[in-house]
Design an enzyme around this catalytic site. Structure first.
Site, PDB file in Angstrom:
ATOM      1  N   GLU A 192      37.252  36.967  32.256  1.00  0.00           N
ATOM      2  CA  GLU A 192      36.616  36.739  33.301  1.00  0.00           C
ATOM      3  C   GLU A 192      35.233  37.064  32.951  1.00  0.00           C
ATOM      4  O   GLU A 192      34.494  37.642  32.590  1.00  0.00           O
ATOM      5  CB  GLU A 192      37.223  37.552  34.361  1.00  0.00           C
ATOM      6  N   CYS A 221     -11.891  49.020  40.177  1.00  0.00           N
ATOM      7  CA  CYS A 221     -11.158  47.917  40.337  1.00  0.00           C
ATOM      8  C   CYS A 221     -11.875  46.611  40.076  1.00  0.00           C
ATOM      9  O   CYS A 221     -12.743  45.889  39.905  1.00  0.00           O
ATOM     10  CB  CYS A 221     -11.253  47.831  41.380  1.00  0.00           C
TER      11      CYS A 221
HETATM   12  S1  IVH Z   1      38.065  43.776  37.264  1.00  0.00           S
HETATM   13  C1  IVH Z   1      39.609  48.152  37.601  1.00  0.00           C
HETATM   14  N1  IVH Z   1      36.704  41.121  37.385  1.00  0.00           N
HETATM   15  O1  IVH Z   1      32.474  44.851  37.014  1.00  0.00           O
HETATM   16  C2  IVH Z   1      39.743  46.713  37.041  1.00  0.00           C
HETATM   17  N2  IVH Z   1      35.460  42.964  38.089  1.00  0.00           N
HETATM   18  O2  IVH Z   1      32.810  47.957  35.348  1.00  0.00           O
HETATM   19  C3  IVH Z   1      38.207  46.974  37.830  1.00  0.00           C
HETATM   20  N3  IVH Z   1      32.795  43.366  37.739  1.00  0.00           N
HETATM   21  O3  IVH Z   1      32.968  47.091  39.734  1.00  0.00           O
HETATM   22  C4  IVH Z   1      37.027  45.177  38.043  1.00  0.00           C
HETATM   23  N4  IVH Z   1      33.480  40.593  37.312  1.00  0.00           N
HETATM   24  O4  IVH Z   1      32.238  45.268  40.124  1.00  0.00           O
HETATM   25  C5  IVH Z   1      36.771  42.824  37.570  1.00  0.00           C
HETATM   26  N5  IVH Z   1      36.001  39.374  36.611  1.00  0.00           N
HETATM   27  C6  IVH Z   1      35.858  40.572  36.828  1.00  0.00           C
HETATM   28  C7  IVH Z   1      33.966  41.395  37.512  1.00  0.00           C
HETATM   29  C8  IVH Z   1      34.478  42.771  37.296  1.00  0.00           C
HETATM   30  C9  IVH Z   1      32.644  41.458  37.669  1.00  0.00           C
HETATM   31  C10 IVH Z   1      32.600  43.818  38.138  1.00  0.00           C
HETATM   32  C11 IVH Z   1      32.804  45.221  39.235  1.00  0.00           C
HETATM   33  C12 IVH Z   1      33.317  45.801  38.991  1.00  0.00           C
HETATM   34  C13 IVH Z   1      32.524  45.977  37.401  1.00  0.00           C
HETATM   35  C14 IVH Z   1      32.959  47.513  36.715  1.00  0.00           C
END
Ligand code: IVH
Length: 675
Positions: free
Chosen positions: A120, A412
């Site tokens: 993702e 300035c």
């Molecule tokens: S999964 C344990 N999926 O990245 C799984 N996080 O560094 C936790 N984030 O706090 C998150 N896109 O804010 C996941 N497709 C995605 C994401 C994603 C952005 C962010 C999210 C998380 C951070 C972790």
């Protein structure tokens, strides 16, 4: 702006400010000092009145609003919520090698079972947990520290892609997603902010995070936030056995998920996805900083488990920061609206992350020194989420002969006033606070502000018009405005023009301390202005005073004294003050040497009055003390210098004794006053 009469709003604003102060005072009396001055009913009435104003003018709501306060807890703007399932964060991999190492650890944990992955885009925003009950949006909570977040339902409710009702009335449902600001919305927001003189956000992530935590959801609604859901956390209908099916289940319920999510059969497929996404990353309307790789099957996830910080079943592959090499054509200096000088590198235009970059901020002279950036140097620039690229380093091997070192100008570049750098500060500043065109707008707004000369009706849009049409250049010009020309302005008419002129005329009668404060001299706040007004009695006397005599004033420190002198030394400022005086803005105050004489036994002291004093009301005693440079406070603490104990003094006297604070009786008090 509100649709109400400006006068009405301003009156409410003043009243709200009074109420807040009074509420804060009584709250503290009640909760902290355990010594209420008014009944509960009276206190409630104050809160009710403020709530009524805030309902009428929600833009007046502040973080200390009683509408936002929860019980007796410390002043918190948002309620907190403990996540039933914590929001973990992800471990990072910065190259293919680290990704392979992660997989090796994973395979070991699930004992050779071959996982399928879901890949993702990793969106750069902030994560959020959203709960629905019986299919209706119940609450939205920020990640916070992963265990406890803040409830931001009202704000998340304004995001169109977050459904208020699911397609089915699932009894209990929780999803996690990323709230972000699309690039287009970010550019638009920053353009508006810069036009309005507000500082722009550094990147879309900061803008999104700031918008989700705004106290007024109506502003959030205006910020064009978006949300993509990436995790099904809980469902009373049961959770499917794989993540990919979970994503589909969320979509079925009406939650937005990322259509670029995909399944990857093995690590090679993951790597191909990473490359593909990187190549098209600039086409996306949101910023990503990598790819999240997740094990698809939930039973395998369970077996993989988690370390103390991260799940073993997922990792974030981070794209390297986007960099390019180019040449510094020149280093120029920009003057910000508060007078800060910022050096900026003008670059040979270069393509970087889908845009042409021709400038980069160098922040301040220390940074330039540290990186040793010179004109004609070859440099590496980088965009790491920020809109304005940074100079990372100089390619010294390519330094040409004659590369010129940068020096901060001594005057300035906009107005020619002296540039100073205060001790302990990184920034250089222009001292022409009142005269520098770069600072004019702020100077005018500050001058007219409620705590300054209180010229009602002279707000941002009017100041902008006056500047654009060159009707004023500085605050002295305000006193030469004419009704005819004013009436021609947008949203003005003869009546408003007359009102404004009335306000400007009335401002001539503001006390000297207000005028001193309104001039916007650095470090001269309301309190210092009061002290200076009391000590010198007129603006001219203040500007003619030497540094030593300014420093001799009670509560005025060397930084402030230096700034007053700097202000006085600028020719432009002196001319401005002469024009103000010629226009009739020349308030006088009887200088009160007693107030500042260090000899008074009350000067600089914190005094508490308790019991009755023969022949004086408490108010009278208080003003006598204040006239001698002392402060009167309501309760005894370790910071109290003196307690005046009259007849029937009670608990305060006991407290003073137990703290060892000096105590005097009414006769001694009278003697001290006459000293
Ligand atoms: S999964 C344990 N999926 O990245 C799984 N996080 O560094 C936790 N984030 O706090 C998150 N896109 O804010 C996941 N497709 C995605 C994401 C994603 C952005 C962010 C999210 C998380 C951070 C972790």
């Amino acid at each position: 702006m509100s649709r109400h009469e400006p006068g009405e709003r301003a009156a409410s604003e003043r009243r709200a400010a009074e109420l807040r102060e009074s509420i804060a005072h009584h709250r503290k009396r009640y909760y902290v000092d355990d010594d209420p001055e008014i009944s509960d009913g009276e206190y409630d009435a104050l809160e009710r009145e403020l709530v009524a104003i805030e309902t009428r003018f929600p833009e007046l709501r502040t973080p200390d609003s009683p509408t936002l306060r929860v019980g007796g807890a410390p002043a918190e703007a948002f309620e907190t919520f403990t996540h039933e399932i914590p929001l973990l964060s992800l471990d990072n991999a910065y190259d293919v090698e680290e990704l392979r190492e992660w997989e090796a650890r994973l395979l070991k944990a699930i004992e050779g079972d071959r996982p399928t992955y879901v890949v993702e885009p990793k969106i750069d925003g902030l994560s959020i947990a959203v709960h629905w009950r019986d299919g209706l949006l119940e609450r939205a909570v920020t990640r916070g520290d992963g265990a406890v977040g803040e409830v931001v339902t009202g704000n998340v409710r304004t995001i169109p892609s977050v459904p208020l009702r699911l397609t089915r009335a699932v009894a209990a449902f929780e999803a996690r997603g990323e709230v972000y600001m699309p690039r287009s919305a970010f550019r638009e927001l920053n353009r508006r902010r810069e036009e309005g003189g507000e500082p722009p956000f550094a990147n879309p992530r900061n803008a999104a995070a700031g918008s989700v935590r705004l106290l007024d959801p109506r502003i959030t609604a205006d910020r064009r936030l978006d949300c993509l859901f990436y995790g099904l956390a809980r469902s009373s209908d049961g959770v499917p056995p794989t993540h990919f099916e979970g994503l589909r289940a969320m979509r079925d319920l009406g939650l937005r998920t990322n259509l670029r999510n995909d399944v990857a059969a093995d690590l090679d497929a993951v790597l191909r996805y990473i490359e593909r996404l990187q190549a098209t990353r600039e086409e996306l309307d949101y910023e990503i900083d990598g790819v999240v790789v997740k094990v698809d099957r939930l039973d395998q996830r369970e077996r993989a488990g988690a370390t103390s910080k991260f799940p073993r079943w997922a990792i974030a592959y981070k794209y390297p920061a986007q960099q390019a090499t180019t040449v510094v054509r020149d280093i120029v200096v920009q003057v910000g609206r508060t007078g800060t000088l910022t050096p900026v590198a003008e670059l040979e235009p270069v393509q970087l992350a889908g845009t042409t970059v021709s400038r980069a901020s160098l922040h301040n002279s220390d940074e330039i020194e540290r990186k040793d950036v010179r004109v004609r140097d070859t440099v590496v620039v980088e965009k790491a989420g920020e809109i304005i690229p940074q100079v990372v380093k100089v390619v010294t091997s390519k330094r040409r002969r004659g590369a010129r070192k940068f020096r901060m100008p001594e005057t300035c570049p906009v107005c020619g006033s002296a540039v100073v750098r205060e001790e302990g500060e990184v920034a250089h500043r222009c001292t022409g606070a009142q005269t520098c065109p770069a600072q004019r707008r702020e100077a005018l707004l500050h001058f007219a502000s409620r705590t300054g000369m209180d010229i009602q009706g002279l707000g941002e849009s009017l100041v902008d018009q006056l500047l654009r049409r060159e009707m004023v250049r500085d605050v002295a010009d305000l006193y030469r405005l004419e009704a005819g020309a004013l009436a021609e302005l947008e949203r003005m008419g003869e009546k408003s023009a007359a009102n404004l002129l009335g306000e400007i005329e009335a401002s001539k009668r503001r006390p000297l301390n207000r005028l001193i404060y309104a001039l916007g001299i650095r470090h001269v706040g309301e309190r210092a202005a009061r002290q200076l007004a009391g000590a010198f009695g007129s603006l001219t006397a203040l500007l003619d005073a030497g540094e030593d005599s300014i420093l001799a004033v009670e509560e005025i420190g060397p930084k402030t004294a230096r700034q007053v002198r700097l202000f006085a030394e600028q020719r432009g400022n002196r001319e401005l003050v002469e024009r103000l005086i010629a226009a009739g803005v020349d308030p006088r105050e009887e200088s009160r040497p007693a107030a500042t004489a260090p000899g008074s036994p009350f000067a600089g002291k914190s005094v508490v009055l308790t019991g009755t004093l023969p022949g004086r009301t408490r108010e009278e005693a208080k003003s006598e003390i204040e006239a001698r440079g002392g402060r009167v406070t309501g309760s005894v603490s370790a910071k109290t210098d003196l307690v005046v104990a009259g007849q029937a003094a009670g608990s305060k006297l006991d407290r003073a004794r137990s703290l060892g604070v000096e105590i005097v009786d009414p006769e001694e008090f009278e003697r001290m006053l006459s000293r």
